[in-house]
Enzyme design. Sequence first.
Site, mmCIF file in Angstrom:
data_model
loop_
_atom_site.group_PDB
_atom_site.id
_atom_site.type_symbol
_atom_site.label_atom_id
_atom_site.label_comp_id
_atom_site.label_asym_id
_atom_site.label_seq_id
_atom_site.Cartn_x
_atom_site.Cartn_y
_atom_site.Cartn_z
ATOM 1 N N TYR A 1 -5.540 -7.129 -4.995
ATOM 2 C CA TYR A 1 -6.272 -6.191 -4.127
ATOM 3 C C TYR A 1 -7.637 -6.711 -3.660
ATOM 4 O O TYR A 1 -8.275 -6.068 -2.834
ATOM 5 C CB TYR A 1 -6.441 -4.849 -4.848
ATOM 6 C CG TYR A 1 -5.104 -4.240 -5.223
ATOM 7 C CD1 TYR A 1 -4.188 -3.887 -4.235
ATOM 8 C CD2 TYR A 1 -4.737 -4.038 -6.550
ATOM 9 C CE1 TYR A 1 -2.950 -3.357 -4.561
ATOM 10 C CE2 TYR A 1 -3.506 -3.497 -6.881
ATOM 11 C CZ TYR A 1 -2.615 -3.166 -5.892
ATOM 12 O OH TYR A 1 -1.390 -2.641 -6.208
ATOM 13 N N ASN B 1 -3.681 5.817 2.139
ATOM 14 C CA ASN B 1 -3.168 4.840 1.188
ATOM 15 C C ASN B 1 -3.029 5.600 -0.133
ATOM 16 O O ASN B 1 -4.002 5.753 -0.862
ATOM 17 C CB ASN B 1 -4.122 3.652 1.032
ATOM 18 C CG ASN B 1 -3.583 2.638 0.032
ATOM 19 O OD1 ASN B 1 -2.613 2.905 -0.692
ATOM 20 N ND2 ASN B 1 -4.213 1.481 -0.025
ATOM 21 N N HIS C 1 5.191 5.888 -3.823
ATOM 22 C CA HIS C 1 6.557 5.646 -4.283
ATOM 23 C C HIS C 1 7.100 6.778 -5.145
ATOM 24 O O HIS C 1 8.257 6.745 -5.536
ATOM 25 C CB HIS C 1 6.598 4.333 -5.072
ATOM 26 C CG HIS C 1 5.742 3.246 -4.487
ATOM 27 N ND1 HIS C 1 5.988 2.696 -3.252
ATOM 28 C CD2 HIS C 1 4.588 2.657 -4.934
ATOM 29 C CE1 HIS C 1 5.057 1.788 -2.980
ATOM 30 N NE2 HIS C 1 4.193 1.751 -3.978
ATOM 31 N N ASP D 1 5.842 15.983 1.221
ATOM 32 C CA ASP D 1 6.041 17.310 1.828
ATOM 33 C C ASP D 1 4.805 17.750 2.608
ATOM 34 O O ASP D 1 4.915 18.359 3.672
ATOM 35 C CB ASP D 1 6.344 18.357 0.748
ATOM 36 C CG ASP D 1 7.791 18.310 0.264
ATOM 37 O OD1 ASP D 1 8.614 17.615 0.883
ATOM 38 O OD2 ASP D 1 8.083 18.985 -0.747
ATOM 39 N N HIS E 1 -1.420 -0.031 3.364
ATOM 40 C CA HIS E 1 -1.474 -0.627 2.030
ATOM 41 C C HIS E 1 -2.203 -1.946 2.105
ATOM 42 O O HIS E 1 -1.956 -2.750 3.018
ATOM 43 C CB HIS E 1 -0.069 -0.851 1.467
ATOM 44 C CG HIS E 1 0.664 0.438 1.274
ATOM 45 N ND1 HIS E 1 0.393 1.274 0.221
ATOM 46 C CD2 HIS E 1 1.588 1.056 2.033
ATOM 47 C CE1 HIS E 1 1.155 2.358 0.335
ATOM 48 N NE2 HIS E 1 1.882 2.252 1.428
ATOM 49 N N LEU E 2 -3.073 -2.163 1.141
ATOM 50 C CA LEU E 2 -3.819 -3.423 1.095
ATOM 51 C C LEU E 2 -2.878 -4.596 0.831
ATOM 52 O O LEU E 2 -2.958 -5.637 1.474
ATOM 53 C CB LEU E 2 -4.868 -3.356 -0.022
ATOM 54 C CG LEU E 2 -6.034 -2.399 0.235
ATOM 55 C CD1 LEU E 2 -6.733 -2.067 -1.074
ATOM 56 C CD2 LEU E 2 -7.009 -2.998 1.226
ATOM 57 N N SER E 3 -1.990 -4.402 -0.133
ATOM 58 C CA SER E 3 -1.074 -5.492 -0.506
ATOM 59 C C SER E 3 0.209 -5.397 0.320
ATOM 60 O O SER E 3 0.495 -4.365 0.945
ATOM 61 C CB SER E 3 -0.757 -5.423 -2.001
ATOM 62 O OG SER E 3 -0.002 -4.257 -2.289
ATOM 63 N N ARG F 1 8.244 -0.871 -5.063
ATOM 64 C CA ARG F 1 7.161 -0.666 -4.078
ATOM 65 C C ARG F 1 7.671 -0.746 -2.639
ATOM 66 O O ARG F 1 6.927 -0.553 -1.690
ATOM 67 C CB ARG F 1 6.063 -1.714 -4.264
ATOM 68 C CG ARG F 1 5.319 -1.566 -5.567
ATOM 69 C CD ARG F 1 4.117 -2.496 -5.634
ATOM 70 N NE ARG F 1 3.775 -2.769 -7.010
ATOM 71 C CZ ARG F 1 3.016 -1.991 -7.783
ATOM 72 N NH1 ARG F 1 2.479 -0.896 -7.293
ATOM 73 N NH2 ARG F 1 2.777 -2.310 -9.029
#
Length: 146
Positions: free
Chosen positions: A22, A75, A81, A88, A101-103, A112
Amino acid sequence: MIIHIVHGANLDRLGIRQLDIYGSNTLEDQVPILKGWLDKYWPNVELKSFQSNIEGEIINYLNSNDGPGNAFIINPGAFTHTSVAISDSVAGIQSSVLEVHLSHTYARESYRRHSLLADYTCGTISGLGWIGYRLGIEALLSIDDD
Ligand code: DQA
């Protein structure tokens, strides 16, 4: 227009946790940089930031800030996940929601690779680090112009 940047589980630990994945940047140093960049190019757009490790607080934030003139970058961290409840909430709100997402989540563990939110967001940016947030903001502002 207000863009809300919403972070979920463990993203308050950026700069401490898994630096190899990260990076060393924190929310505290990156959010003001994003605000400065936004002020320069879109002075009429306000940026608000919210982080929580508590699923219900994220849902309350999304639901209570939904409406015309609002858009979200989310994020959710690991809630991406696992959280039917956040999914909802995203499904039920009117404002545009874009997932960042950073990664590179598609190049990591198989669990993931699936986002429970993706069916209800307008797109996902993954693996570009903090550049992803700028691209996400530009995308939301372009969508809003349509
Ligand atoms: C993350 C990816 C998630 O899989 C993980 O649980 C996170 C961070 C990212 O920004 O890359 O906490 O959302």
